[in-house]
Structures are given as structure tokens and as C-alpha cells.
Design a protein around this motif. Sequence first.
Motif, mmCIF file in Angstrom:
data_model
loop_
_atom_site.group_PDB
_atom_site.id
_atom_site.type_symbol
_atom_site.label_atom_id
_atom_site.label_comp_id
_atom_site.label_asym_id
_atom_site.label_seq_id
_atom_site.Cartn_x
_atom_site.Cartn_y
_atom_site.Cartn_z
ATOM 1 N N UNK A 222 -28.936 8.619 2.259
ATOM 2 C CA UNK A 222 -29.511 7.336 1.857
ATOM 3 C C UNK A 222 -28.470 6.298 1.459
ATOM 4 N N UNK A 223 -27.290 6.725 1.068
ATOM 5 C CA UNK A 223 -26.300 5.783 0.562
ATOM 6 C C UNK A 223 -25.775 4.859 1.651
ATOM 7 N N UNK A 224 -25.313 3.702 1.230
ATOM 8 C CA UNK A 224 -24.775 2.704 2.166
ATOM 9 C C UNK A 224 -23.294 2.959 2.401
ATOM 10 N N UNK A 225 -22.888 2.975 3.668
ATOM 11 C CA UNK A 225 -21.481 3.106 4.019
ATOM 12 C C UNK A 225 -20.895 1.713 4.228
ATOM 13 N N UNK A 226 -19.682 1.518 3.740
ATOM 14 C CA UNK A 226 -19.028 0.214 3.843
ATOM 15 C C UNK A 226 -17.732 0.335 4.621
ATOM 16 N N UNK A 227 -17.405 -0.677 5.337
ATOM 17 C CA UNK A 227 -16.163 -0.683 6.117
ATOM 18 C C UNK A 227 -14.974 -0.851 5.179
ATOM 19 N N UNK A 228 -13.797 -0.565 5.701
ATOM 20 C CA UNK A 228 -12.581 -0.747 4.912
ATOM 21 C C UNK A 228 -12.273 0.401 3.982
ATOM 22 N N UNK B 107 -20.472 5.108 12.039
ATOM 23 C CA UNK B 107 -19.956 4.321 13.156
ATOM 24 C C UNK B 107 -20.492 2.897 13.117
ATOM 25 N N UNK B 108 -21.765 2.745 12.780
ATOM 26 C CA UNK B 108 -22.366 1.416 12.713
ATOM 27 C C UNK B 108 -21.734 0.562 11.620
ATOM 28 N N UNK B 109 -21.270 1.207 10.555
ATOM 29 C CA UNK B 109 -20.655 0.469 9.449
ATOM 30 C C UNK B 109 -19.196 0.128 9.718
ATOM 31 N N UNK B 110 -18.622 0.728 10.763
ATOM 32 C CA UNK B 110 -17.218 0.504 11.065
ATOM 33 C C UNK B 110 -16.284 1.317 10.200
ATOM 34 N N UNK C 256 -14.086 7.742 14.078
ATOM 35 C CA UNK C 256 -13.232 6.556 14.182
ATOM 36 C C UNK C 256 -13.879 5.566 15.145
ATOM 37 N N UNK C 257 -14.483 4.480 14.616
ATOM 38 C CA UNK C 257 -15.101 3.489 15.497
ATOM 39 C C UNK C 257 -14.122 2.973 16.540
ATOM 40 N N UNK C 258 -14.579 2.917 17.775
ATOM 41 C CA UNK C 258 -13.746 2.450 18.875
ATOM 42 C C UNK C 258 -14.100 1.004 19.174
ATOM 43 N N UNK C 259 -13.081 0.141 19.170
ATOM 44 C CA UNK C 259 -13.323 -1.286 19.419
ATOM 45 C C UNK C 259 -13.734 -1.504 20.869
#
Length: 239
Positions: free
Chosen positions: A101-107, A132-135, A236-239
Amino acid sequence: MKELEDYSWFPPALRNFQTEFIGFVVSTFRVYQPFIRHLRTLALPSQPMTDLCSGSGEPAMTIFRESQLFTHLTLTDKFPNPPASTGDAITYENEMQDVLEMEFRSGRCYTMFNAFHHFTDAEKVQITDRLLASGSMAFFVEILEPRVDCFLKVIFSTTLGALIITPFIRPFSVWRLFFTYIIPVNLLTITYDGIVSVFKSGSLKQYRRLFAGAGEAIQVQRLTTGWTPLIVIRIQPVA
């Protein structure tokens, strides 16, 4: 099958005894040392580390301190068990943090050690898709696999091993000794959860098959240089 420690009705003291036992074992025997060496070979950006399903805080605290790759460590768990002392660069969230349920944040870099097998395949895909959606970058490391030798190691470590090392586990608890040697409920629950965890664990092939659709965004490999193999799932999100 479900581990006892995942049920909300399971006594918090017994759950804490379990997570502290596991944390003590993996830290004392440096089970995650191959992963620390692996991290140092990667070109990782300087960023904070957020550990999921942290339990007692180990091995995340040791990995954070010895790798020296992250700026800050935040420990989280659905059933928090903060250690008495963490250090200036380490924070343990006292509020419940449910991975589903927790929110994932980028960075930031998310980690999970020896807990991914607690989730169903559908939940594993849900977690990685949201990351992946959060980057976000993440490393999930498993020390268990569905193999006979792994099963035997767990049986030994949770029975005879637990009887030997329990007096040395910190924080010291008279109740831990009582429920290990006098009325061995702690011994039974640790062994039960260990056996269930082996049956719920995944092999390298199974994890690669599960995440095949993600392509290069999710890489699965086995590290074999330690006393027990580690399966590392890198998101690892792929650009």
C-alpha cells in the motif's frame, strides 16, 4: 501457506524474537557480504536507501554502513520493531508501512532482504510494477531457494543453531530464554516459519520467468561467492 509472523494475531513478542534471531544470524555470519561487494561494482547514484520489511533492522543497517553508497537509511515494516540504537544517518519509521500500500518515490533506492518470498507471485509483480512506475531503483535479495540443502540449513539453524545462539542475541530478553528453553514456543514458531519460507521461496529460473515481461528493467542473478547463494533481483527503470 503463510508464515506465522505475517498474521496480525501473531504475538508481537514472538514476531520480534524471530526477526531479531534472523538479523543476528545473517549479520554474525555475514551472509550478505557478497551483495555488499556486488553493490560496490555498480555505478549507483548518491541517494537515500529505504528498506522494506525491515524487521529488526538487520541486515539493512550493516549493508548501509559497510557499503557507504547511500546518504541515509530509512527502515520500514508492517510490524515495526525499532532497535534501541540506530545511528545519526538511520531512521526507523514507527508507523506501520505495508509494502502493498505504501507510496514509492523516485530518487531513492528501495531494498528488501529475505522477505520477497512472503508475497504471492501476483503481489511480487504488483510491487515491482509500482516501483517501475515510480521511477525508483530497488534491490530485493533472497537467501532461500527451494532446494534440499537450503531446507537442511534452515532446519539446523532454527533448531540446534537457535539453542546455541539464543543467549547471545541482543537485545537480551529473559522471555526469549524462557520461550526457547523452558516452554519452546519460540523454537517451534521459528522452525515452522523457516520451513514455510523454504517452500515459498523461488529459484533463479522461477524469478526470471516471473519477470520475463519486464525485459532489462528487472534483472535477476545469483551470487555464489558466500557460504550460501544469494538471488538478487534488481529493479532499474529503463529510459
